[in-house]
Design an enzyme around this catalytic site. Sequence first.
Site, PDB file in Angstrom:
ATOM      1  N   ASN A  88       0.873  -1.179   0.000  1.00  0.00           N
ATOM      2  CA  ASN A  88       0.000   0.000   0.000  1.00  0.00           C
ATOM      3  C   ASN A  88       0.910   1.229   0.000  1.00  0.00           C
ATOM      4  O   ASN A  88       1.460   1.590   1.037  1.00  0.00           O
ATOM      5  CB  ASN A  88      -0.901  -0.010   1.239  1.00  0.00           C
ATOM      6  N   HIS A 144      -9.874   1.198   4.403  1.00  0.00           N
ATOM      7  CA  HIS A 144      -8.609   1.422   5.120  1.00  0.00           C
ATOM      8  C   HIS A 144      -8.870   2.391   6.267  1.00  0.00           C
ATOM      9  O   HIS A 144      -9.675   3.314   6.140  1.00  0.00           O
ATOM     10  CB  HIS A 144      -7.553   1.989   4.162  1.00  0.00           C
ATOM     11  N   GLU A 186      -5.976  -4.810  10.341  1.00  0.00           N
ATOM     12  CA  GLU A 186      -4.959  -3.779  10.558  1.00  0.00           C
ATOM     13  C   GLU A 186      -5.291  -3.002  11.834  1.00  0.00           C
ATOM     14  O   GLU A 186      -6.110  -2.061  11.793  1.00  0.00           O
ATOM     15  CB  GLU A 186      -4.936  -2.810   9.380  1.00  0.00           C
ATOM     16  N   GLY A 245       1.908   2.315  10.657  1.00  0.00           N
ATOM     17  CA  GLY A 245       2.887   3.391  10.519  1.00  0.00           C
ATOM     18  C   GLY A 245       3.529   3.822  11.829  1.00  0.00           C
ATOM     19  O   GLY A 245       4.179   4.857  11.890  1.00  0.00           O
ATOM     20  N   SER A 293       2.839  -2.056  10.446  1.00  0.00           N
ATOM     21  CA  SER A 293       4.286  -2.054  10.678  1.00  0.00           C
ATOM     22  C   SER A 293       4.958  -3.387  10.346  1.00  0.00           C
ATOM     23  O   SER A 293       5.888  -3.816  11.023  1.00  0.00           O
ATOM     24  CB  SER A 293       4.588  -1.631  12.116  1.00  0.00           C
ATOM     25  N   GLY A 306       2.563  -1.028   4.359  1.00  0.00           N
ATOM     26  CA  GLY A 306       2.699   0.378   3.990  1.00  0.00           C
ATOM     27  C   GLY A 306       4.165   0.758   3.860  1.00  0.00           C
ATOM     28  O   GLY A 306       4.801   0.534   2.821  1.00  0.00           O
TER      29      GLY A 306
END
Length: 246
Positions: free
Chosen positions: A7, A93, A161, A167, A206, A227
């Site tokens: 992503n 998301h 997620e 992140g 992560s 990500g």
Amino acid sequence: MKIVVANWKMNLLRKDAAAFCEAFLKAYKPKGRVEVGIAPSFPLIRAVKNRVATSGAKVFAQNGHAEAKGAFTGEVSMPQIQDSGCDGVILGHSECRQYNGETEATLVPKIRAARENELLPLLCIGETLAQREANQTLEVLRQQLSILPEVGAGPLWLAYEPVWAIGTGKVATPEQVREVHAFIREEVVRLLGEAGKEVPILYGGSVTPDNFEELLTIPDVAGGLVGGASLVPEKFLKLVQQAQAS
Ligand code: PEP
């Protein structure tokens, strides 16, 4: 089947995407039952699709509108996404839930529209830190999954997620992932019947080559939605290789 999806969020210019594809494809060898996906932002989709098409990698959009066309300035429809070369679309998301007001109600017509346009919906679910700390994780996931009977059985990938892990560098522990993925499987089977057994459940939050191998050993973890680490071709390649070796 194992799956690794990049992503890219709102990152990279055309030249960066081209360099990524070149570096990745130079070393990538499709192997076994491992699916690779890349979700670039809209302006990069065609260029990425052209470059990865022969490798078999799927290309995903990061969101899409439920309506096929009309007066929705700034939006992109599922037929347009399909026409641009995408195989699928990420929906729900947490960043879309947080910034665009995405809800269960808005996701139902989007999932339907994706399927009508032969796009594979990759539906993201997950709890915030406050919800986890209030012991509401499973309740939140149950609510987010409650739309499944409305959309019915059909092409679907899921990604768990935890919002607090996206992140942040904080990965859910293997115990947390094991508990949640088992719960999601149970719910999906309860809601969709036998078809629910076939829905792959990715983990996202992560993911890096340092934690992915262990995550892949957890039952019902079909792979990762990635990500930050997916912006570096060497890291993304490593994740794909780890999935191939698992
Ligand atoms: C994501 O955006 O879906 C994600 C999991 O990001 P990161 O890997 O950077 O946590």
